[in-house]
Design an enzyme around this catalytic site. Structure first.
Site, short mmCIF file in Angstrom:
data_model
loop_
_atom_site.label_atom_id
_atom_site.label_comp_id
_atom_site.label_asym_id
_atom_site.label_seq_id
_atom_site.Cartn_x
_atom_site.Cartn_y
_atom_site.Cartn_z
N PRO A 96 0.84 -1.24 0.02
CA PRO A 96 0.10 -0.10 0.10
C PRO A 96 0.74 1.26 -0.01
O PRO A 96 1.81 1.31 0.59
CB PRO A 96 -0.84 -0.13 1.13
CG PRO A 96 -0.60 -1.56 1.75
CD PRO A 96 0.64 -2.07 1.24
N GLY A 100 3.82 3.74 5.06
CA GLY A 100 4.71 3.47 6.29
C GLY A 100 5.37 2.16 5.74
O GLY A 100 6.46 1.61 6.56
N LEU A 101 5.23 1.44 4.79
CA LEU A 101 5.75 0.10 4.28
C LEU A 101 6.80 0.17 3.19
O LEU A 101 7.26 -0.75 2.75
CB LEU A 101 4.63 -0.83 3.77
CG LEU A 101 3.45 -1.16 5.12
CD1 LEU A 101 2.43 -1.84 4.45
CD2 LEU A 101 4.13 -1.58 6.10
N GLY A 102 7.12 1.48 2.80
CA GLY A 102 8.33 1.68 2.00
C GLY A 102 8.14 1.33 0.43
O GLY A 102 8.77 0.89 -0.27
N SER A 103 6.46 1.61 0.15
CA SER A 103 6.41 1.38 -1.25
C SER A 103 7.02 1.99 -2.24
O SER A 103 7.74 1.43 -3.41
CB SER A 103 4.99 1.58 -1.56
OG SER A 103 4.88 2.81 -1.90
N ALA A 105 10.46 3.06 -2.10
CA ALA A 105 11.72 2.59 -2.22
C ALA A 105 11.84 1.28 -2.99
O ALA A 105 12.56 1.02 -3.59
CB ALA A 105 12.26 2.38 -0.69
N ALA A 106 10.68 0.37 -2.51
CA ALA A 106 10.61 -1.04 -3.06
C ALA A 106 10.49 -0.84 -4.74
O ALA A 106 10.93 -1.82 -5.36
CB ALA A 106 9.52 -1.67 -2.57
N ASP A 147 14.85 3.30 4.35
CA ASP A 147 13.89 2.61 3.50
C ASP A 147 14.61 1.76 2.53
O ASP A 147 14.51 0.64 2.26
CB ASP A 147 12.75 3.40 2.97
CG ASP A 147 11.77 3.60 3.79
OD1 ASP A 147 11.71 3.63 4.84
OD2 ASP A 147 10.50 4.18 3.52
O1 PMV Z 1 8.55 5.54 4.39
P1 PMV Z 1 7.88 5.76 6.00
O2 PMV Z 1 6.56 6.31 6.03
O3 PMV Z 1 7.99 4.27 6.72
O4 PMV Z 1 8.83 6.70 6.84
C1 PMV Z 1 10.24 6.53 7.01
C2 PMV Z 1 10.84 6.86 8.23
C3 PMV Z 1 10.89 8.10 8.84
O5 PMV Z 1 12.00 8.24 9.78
C4 PMV Z 1 9.62 8.90 9.18
C5 PMV Z 1 11.76 9.01 7.49
C6 PMV Z 1 12.87 8.69 7.13
O6 PMV Z 1 13.63 8.96 6.17
O7 PMV Z 1 13.72 7.91 7.74
#
Ligand code: PMV
Length: 310
Positions: A96, A100-103, A105-106, A147
């Site tokens: 999703p 916060g699950l890193g979509s 970057a993945a 991420d």
């Molecule tokens: O991508 P997210 O929503 O899991 O956020 C990454 C974590 C943060 O610490 C909020 C941002 C970062 O770049 O480390």
């Protein structure tokens, strides 16, 4: 045709403070994946197909700041490829977005892997992570790099910005339930808001970051020694500091409370916050009941996962 996938990720401890140089712990989540498939195209050009976001375009028509254009261009630059072959990059993902699950970057990691392999020059992990990091800047503004690191290396990590990656050894496997609020919250906004707070009063917020960093350090010790009974209270402490940072929200708080009431040993938001996902440390046998309690408290979906060394 060349296909490559990359997992999602969950931050266990240390989000936000990690942007300011404190340590954080993260694990890959292989239950969700982004996949890139590169094929030879029958017409000239670089074609991008991302049905999940209804994007069908050629590279030349996308602004260079578009994350998909940037990552593809990044691969060509890294490989020193000037004359571009005709190809199609198709991207699909079960991760999703903005939760916060890193979509983001993945997707980047999957594209770099598939494209560089297709072109006959598979890039090393260090370069894959670095290219994905450049794109993270477009998504997040000032990303820590956690991420792209955990997703590229696909193993539990102890991460400090601008330091070499350290693998997190998991002494005794433990179970977490992940609950999705269903609220999509761009990390760029929560990271930007924390930056505004910090700029307005650095001394106060540096203390909060220190507190979060100490929790992450303690958590690493207990995870590595296998004394996971100490992990729950650390999650709760981390959540209090994240609330102070204003990155929780009523829906996350409700899920955290529901997790505790149904027998979780600790719970906190995970990632950028203001929506997205929370995690709860649970006794394995109680995982289904706690997942159900989260659904009753408004979660849109839950995932149960066991954290262990790869
Ligand atoms: O991508 P997210 O929503 O899991 O956020 C990454 C974590 C943060 O610490 C909020 C941002 C970062 O770049 O480390």
């Amino acid at each position: 045709m060349t296909t490559a996938s990359a997992p999602g990720k969950i931050i266990l401890f240390g989000e936000h403070a990690v942007v300011y140089g404190r340590p954080a712990l993260a694990i890959p989540m292989t239950q969700v994946q982004a996949t890139a498939e590169v094929t030879k195209a029958s017409r000239p050009g670089i074609w991008i197909e991302a049905p999940d976001i209804s994007l069908f375009s050629d590279l030349a028509s996308l602004p260079s700041s578009h994350p998909l254009a940037a990552v593809i261009q990044g691969v060509f630059t890294a490989l020193g490829i000037g004359s571009l072959p005709a190809l199609t990059v198709q991207i699909t993902s079960t991760i999703p977005v903005a939760s916060g699950l890193g979509s983001g970057a993945a997707v980047s990691v999957a594209i770099v892997r598939a494209l560089s392999e297709f072109l006959g020059h598979p890039l090393p992990e260090e370069t894959i992570s670095a290219l994905a990091y450049e794109v993270e800047k477009l998504h997040h503004g000032t990303p820590s790099g956690i991420d792209n690191t955990v997703i590229t290396y696909s193993r539990p990590v102890y991460f400090v910005k601008d330091h070499p990656i350290e693998t997190l050894q998991v002494g005794t496997p433990f179970t977490i339930v992940i609950g999705d609020t269903g609220i999509r919250a761009p990390t760029k906004e929560s990271v930007g808001d924390v930056r505004k707070l910090w700029q307005a009063g650095p001394a106060r917020w540096e203390k909060v970051f220190d507190g979060i960093g100490e929790i992450a350090l303690k958590a690493r010790k207990v995870i590595e020694s296998g004394e996971v009974q100490f992990l729950g209270p650390l999650m709760d402490e981390n959540q209090l500091l994240l609330r102070e940072l204003t990155v929780s929200c009523p829906e996350l708080d409700r899920l955290v409370k529901a997790a505790h009431r149904s027998g979780a040993l600790g719970a906190k938001l995970s990632g950028g916050g203001r929506g997205g996902n929370m995690i709860a440390l649970v006794p394995q046998e109680k995982a289904p009941a706690i997942a159900e309690a989260l659904m009753s408290a408004g979660a849109q979906r839950t995932i149960v996962t066991t954290v262990k060394s790869n």
